[in-house]
Design an enzyme around this catalytic site. Structure first.
Site, short mmCIF file in Angstrom:
data_model
loop_
_atom_site.label_atom_id
_atom_site.label_comp_id
_atom_site.label_asym_id
_atom_site.label_seq_id
_atom_site.Cartn_x
_atom_site.Cartn_y
_atom_site.Cartn_z
CG PHE A 104 3.97 -1.44 -0.78
CD1 PHE A 104 2.69 -0.90 -0.65
CD2 PHE A 104 4.59 -1.35 -2.01
CE1 PHE A 104 2.06 -0.28 -1.72
CE2 PHE A 104 3.97 -0.73 -3.10
CZ PHE A 104 2.71 -0.19 -2.94
CB THR A 111 6.25 2.10 -4.21
OG1 THR A 111 6.02 3.19 -5.12
CG2 THR A 111 5.53 2.42 -2.90
#
Length: 296
Positions: A181, A179
């Site tokens: 960020f 992921t």
């Protein structure tokens, strides 16, 4: 009398329960801070905008699940700056109450995306799957109300915070599950001129003319600038109109970037530089030999 000054820890907002992957990103990217959970992405952005925290940590895309639309939509309407990025490898863990064995588990709880990302492991086990709103929330609920035949999928941090035992680690189907960020701030942050690898994020709305997007991107090609991300989102309150989010490698004050951005401006209704920041390295592929290994 001790007159030394003490510096208060950096206050960082994230979305989710304590133990969420967003908190793990905070701890790894911004160690030593005070990490404050908020229920929604909008509350995270508001906390940064109103000065209740210095920074926010928000996910924008996952290598398996794709874009996190709420974060992109809020970047369009909030006057905040991107000052950093971080790539977090997502390592899902199966956890249960202490003393529970893998053979006792019959039902597993987690966020729908986490369940989908662990489909292979769960299919082999044949367990009932129950979708809940949050991975860390699944761990917290299990710690308070769970039964010996129930387990949760969440981060290793969640298992630590809620005193659960890890039955298996790295149960995700893909070793490359990552992921991305963004670190957001009310104020921009000057870039160190010595940093070579820089990424810049733009937000623009194209004019309604033929080949508008093609023309918007042409200046980046002719000036030798590499694009790393292009994402479209609807413009709130304007039917069939779209914002585009664009990331490119480079500084906006360098001549090739200046020329590309100038050309982009000819074909847009609006153009905003969201921020320039050091480009974060992507994590290497997980070296562990076997996914779904039993916890120690």
């Amino acid at each position: 009398m001790d007159t030394r000054m003490t510096t208060a820890p950096l206050r960082v907002a994230f979305q989710g329960m304590p133990g969420a992957y967003s908190e793990q990103a905070c701890r790894e990217r911004l160690p030593g801070g005070e990490y404050l959970p908020f229920k929604t992405f909008e509350e995270v952005f508001d906390a940064v905008d109103e000065g209740r925290v210095q920074l926010g940590m928000v996910p924008v895309e996952n290598s398996m699940a794709g874009v996190v639309s709420d974060s992109y939509d809020l970047l369009a309407i909030k006057d905040l700056h991107i000052i950093g990025e971080y790539f977090l490898p997502v390592r899902h863990c199966l956890m249960a109450h202490r003393g529970v064995s893998l053979e006792q588990v019959r039902k597993v709880y987690s966020h729908p995306q986490a369940l989908a990302q662990c489909q292979g492991f769960l299919k082999r086990q044949g367990w009932e799957r129950v979708a809940v709103y949050d991975t860390a929330g699944a761990a917290e609920d299990l710690s308070r109300n769970g039964h010996p035949h129930e387990a949760a999928i969440a981060s290793e941090l969640a298992a630590e915070l809620y005193d659960l035992e890890i039955l298996a680690r790295n149960i995700q189907d893909s070793r490359r599950n990552t992921t991305r960020f963004l670190v957001i701030s009310k104020q921009g942050k000057p870039l160190d001129p010595q940093i070579e690898s820089v990424k810049t994020s733009l937000l623009f709305e194209v004019r309604n003319i033929p080949a508008a997007l093609y023309k918007c991107l042409g200046g980046f090609a002719t000036n030798g600038i590499n694009l790393t991300r292009l994402e479209s989102r609807p413009v709130a309150g304007k039917d069939w109109s779209y914002h585009f989010y664009l990331d490119f490698q480079g500084r906006p004050d360098h001549e090739p970037s200046q020329l590309a951005i100038e050309e982009l401006g000819f074909f847009t209704h609006s153009l905003k530089i969201l921020g320039s920041y050091p480009e974060a390295p992507k994590p290497p592929e997980d070296p562990d030999p076997q996914a779904g290994e039993e916890g120690a």
